[in-house]
Design a protein around this motif. Sequence first.
Motif, PDB file in Angstrom:
ATOM      1  N   ILE A 147       0.844  -1.202   0.000  1.00  0.00           N
ATOM      2  CA  ILE A 147       0.000   0.000   0.000  1.00  0.00           C
ATOM      3  C   ILE A 147       0.876   1.248   0.000  1.00  0.00           C
ATOM      4  CG2 ILE A 147      -1.685   1.332   1.327  1.00  0.00           C
ATOM      5  CD1 ILE A 147      -2.701  -1.381   2.435  1.00  0.00           C
ATOM      6  N   LYS A 148       1.887   1.236   0.858  1.00  0.00           N
ATOM      7  CA  LYS A 148       2.783   2.388   0.963  1.00  0.00           C
ATOM      8  C   LYS A 148       3.554   2.599  -0.325  1.00  0.00           C
ATOM      9  CE  LYS A 148       6.453   4.337   3.859  1.00  0.00           C
ATOM     10  NZ  LYS A 148       7.324   4.105   5.046  1.00  0.00           N
ATOM     11  N   ASP A 149       4.085   1.518  -0.899  1.00  0.00           N
ATOM     12  CA  ASP A 149       4.860   1.618  -2.142  1.00  0.00           C
ATOM     13  C   ASP A 149       3.990   2.123  -3.292  1.00  0.00           C
ATOM     14  OD1 ASP A 149       7.042   0.669  -0.765  1.00  0.00           O
ATOM     15  OD2 ASP A 149       6.917  -1.376  -1.559  1.00  0.00           O
ATOM     16  N   GLY A 150       2.697   1.718  -3.279  1.00  0.00           N
ATOM     17  CA  GLY A 150       1.792   2.137  -4.346  1.00  0.00           C
ATOM     18  C   GLY A 150       1.152   3.488  -4.098  1.00  0.00           C
ATOM     19  N   LYS A 151       1.418   4.080  -2.932  1.00  0.00           N
ATOM     20  CA  LYS A 151       0.855   5.384  -2.557  1.00  0.00           C
ATOM     21  C   LYS A 151      -0.667   5.404  -2.728  1.00  0.00           C
ATOM     22  CE  LYS A 151       5.130   7.822  -3.709  1.00  0.00           C
ATOM     23  NZ  LYS A 151       5.793   8.853  -4.535  1.00  0.00           N
ATOM     24  N   ILE A 152      -1.294   4.358  -2.207  1.00  0.00           N
ATOM     25  CA  ILE A 152      -2.741   4.184  -2.342  1.00  0.00           C
ATOM     26  C   ILE A 152      -3.453   4.819  -1.142  1.00  0.00           C
ATOM     27  CG2 ILE A 152      -4.610   2.503  -2.611  1.00  0.00           C
ATOM     28  CD1 ILE A 152      -2.422   0.528  -3.619  1.00  0.00           C
ATOM     29  N   ALA A 153      -4.530   5.526  -1.412  1.00  0.00           N
ATOM     30  CA  ALA A 153      -5.325   6.129  -0.338  1.00  0.00           C
ATOM     31  C   ALA A 153      -5.779   5.036   0.626  1.00  0.00           C
ATOM     32  CB  ALA A 153      -6.525   6.855  -0.929  1.00  0.00           C
ATOM     33  N   PHE A 154      -5.641   5.298   1.914  1.00  0.00           N
ATOM     34  CA  PHE A 154      -5.826   4.258   2.935  1.00  0.00           C
ATOM     35  C   PHE A 154      -6.621   4.822   4.109  1.00  0.00           C
ATOM     36  CE2 PHE A 154      -4.293   2.119   6.811  1.00  0.00           C
ATOM     37  CZ  PHE A 154      -4.447   0.784   6.468  1.00  0.00           C
ATOM     38  N   GLY A 155      -7.629   4.082   4.552  1.00  0.00           N
ATOM     39  CA  GLY A 155      -8.425   4.543   5.689  1.00  0.00           C
ATOM     40  C   GLY A 155      -8.827   3.401   6.592  1.00  0.00           C
ATOM     41  N   ARG A 156      -9.165   3.736   7.838  1.00  0.00           N
ATOM     42  CA  ARG A 156      -9.621   2.758   8.827  1.00  0.00           C
ATOM     43  C   ARG A 156     -10.983   3.196   9.356  1.00  0.00           C
ATOM     44  NH1 ARG A 156      -3.525   2.632  11.269  1.00  0.00           N
ATOM     45  NH2 ARG A 156      -2.791   0.808  10.090  1.00  0.00           N
ATOM     46  N   PRO A 157     -12.035   3.053   8.557  1.00  0.00           N
ATOM     47  CA  PRO A 157     -13.352   3.561   8.949  1.00  0.00           C
ATOM     48  C   PRO A 157     -13.957   2.768  10.099  1.00  0.00           C
ATOM     49  CG  PRO A 157     -13.535   2.249   6.964  1.00  0.00           C
ATOM     50  CD  PRO A 157     -12.069   2.375   7.258  1.00  0.00           C
ATOM     51  N   LYS A 158     -14.753   3.430  10.903  1.00  0.00           N
ATOM     52  CA  LYS A 158     -15.413   2.803  12.043  1.00  0.00           C
ATOM     53  C   LYS A 158     -16.933   2.921  11.899  1.00  0.00           C
ATOM     54  CE  LYS A 158     -11.321   2.173  13.791  1.00  0.00           C
ATOM     55  NZ  LYS A 158     -10.661   0.872  13.557  1.00  0.00           N
ATOM     56  N   ARG A 159     -17.635   2.344  12.857  1.00  0.00           N
ATOM     57  CA  ARG A 159     -19.103   2.352  12.852  1.00  0.00           C
ATOM     58  C   ARG A 159     -19.638   3.776  12.680  1.00  0.00           C
ATOM     59  NH1 ARG A 159     -23.272  -0.938  14.357  1.00  0.00           N
ATOM     60  NH2 ARG A 159     -25.085  -0.003  15.353  1.00  0.00           N
ATOM     61  N   GLY A 160     -20.588   3.919  11.774  1.00  0.00           N
ATOM     62  CA  GLY A 160     -21.188   5.220  11.524  1.00  0.00           C
ATOM     63  C   GLY A 160     -20.711   5.868  10.243  1.00  0.00           C
ATOM     64  N   PHE A 161     -19.586   5.362   9.686  1.00  0.00           N
ATOM     65  CA  PHE A 161     -19.082   5.923   8.430  1.00  0.00           C
ATOM     66  C   PHE A 161     -19.836   5.298   7.255  1.00  0.00           C
ATOM     67  CE2 PHE A 161     -16.295   5.886   4.717  1.00  0.00           C
ATOM     68  CZ  PHE A 161     -15.920   7.217   4.650  1.00  0.00           C
ATOM     69  N   SER A 162     -20.090   6.086   6.226  1.00  0.00           N
ATOM     70  CA  SER A 162     -20.718   5.562   5.015  1.00  0.00           C
ATOM     71  C   SER A 162     -20.213   6.324   3.807  1.00  0.00           C
ATOM     72  CB  SER A 162     -22.248   5.662   5.103  1.00  0.00           C
ATOM     73  OG  SER A 162     -22.658   7.015   5.108  1.00  0.00           O
ATOM     74  N   GLU A 163     -20.324   5.694   2.657  1.00  0.00           N
ATOM     75  CA  GLU A 163     -19.924   6.334   1.406  1.00  0.00           C
ATOM     76  C   GLU A 163     -20.790   5.808   0.277  1.00  0.00           C
ATOM     77  OE1 GLU A 163     -15.924   7.086  -1.354  1.00  0.00           O
ATOM     78  OE2 GLU A 163     -15.718   6.418   0.726  1.00  0.00           O
ATOM     79  N   ASN A 164     -21.146   6.708  -0.647  1.00  0.00           N
ATOM     80  CA  ASN A 164     -21.924   6.333  -1.812  1.00  0.00           C
ATOM     81  C   ASN A 164     -21.017   6.118  -3.017  1.00  0.00           C
ATOM     82  OD1 ASN A 164     -24.449   6.519  -0.520  1.00  0.00           O
ATOM     83  ND2 ASN A 164     -24.544   8.713  -0.875  1.00  0.00           N
TER      84      ASN A 164
END
Length: 284
Positions: free
Chosen positions: A128-145
């Motif tokens: 992930i680091k070598d590819g410079k990929i966006a990275f997140g650790r979402p928790k309860r309550g997060f949503s995305e469309n």
Amino acid sequence: MKAKLKIPLQILLMALLLFCAVFSGAQAKTAQLRYYAVDVGQGDCSLFVLPNGQNIVIDAGPEKNAKQTVRYLKSCGVKRVDLLVATHPHEDHIGGMKELLSAFPVGKIWDSGYNHGSRVQRDFYRAIKDGKIAFGRPKRGFSENFGDVRVDVLGPAKLLKNTDSDANNNGLVLLVTYGDISFLITGDMEREERRTLEPLPQATVLKAAHHGSRNGTDGNMLRELSPEIIILSYARGNSYGHPHKEVVKAIREAGVRRFDTADGTVKLRTDGKGITFERKRVVK
């Protein structure tokens, strides 16, 4: 000299409206979400091909079957992964991640955030680091469309310690919704994490927790969720005894239609209103 054919304006307008209606209907017919519970042996991998053409991959199966998993995703038309999810850091879920990251451009990654410290997880994070990929650790309550598809993060809700498996009980639990149809993806969630997420929402499709383990799915959970379909991901003859007989009995008593990846990849389609399936065999 030939007479010119005159078409009244009203007829032209009616023809145009009819064409638009037919074209819109054809578009609506093709606006389907495809779901694959990929046969990766004793492990887990889900693919969502969304109506807008985006792809979501949840887990990547074990390392030993990584090349086969990538080939299958390519056969489904995947050229890019818009969202890649690692529900938790066990090898049977993230062993194929390094191969997948080499094979496809990836838009973003969601991770449970639980540090297992294994070589497989370190390799995954390094890629992930070598590819410079966006990275997140979402928790309860997060949503995305993602277009018309909504992904809700139901868990983890809080850090759990000293359970039978902390890695399993701090995993990502997702609800993927398209119209009236929803998919509950539970990773290897066990009872301890489930208690922190109650009440869970009803779902059309339940990806059974922990490969059909007795600590993942039971009769109470099935009554709460009222799924139409349940999917068990495991390899036949595995050393864990998955699926456990208690779970098989609970599914049978609940009258839920069951599919097993041990019989091959499970394929579902939905237009957001109804759901259809393509399988060689339905487990009774």
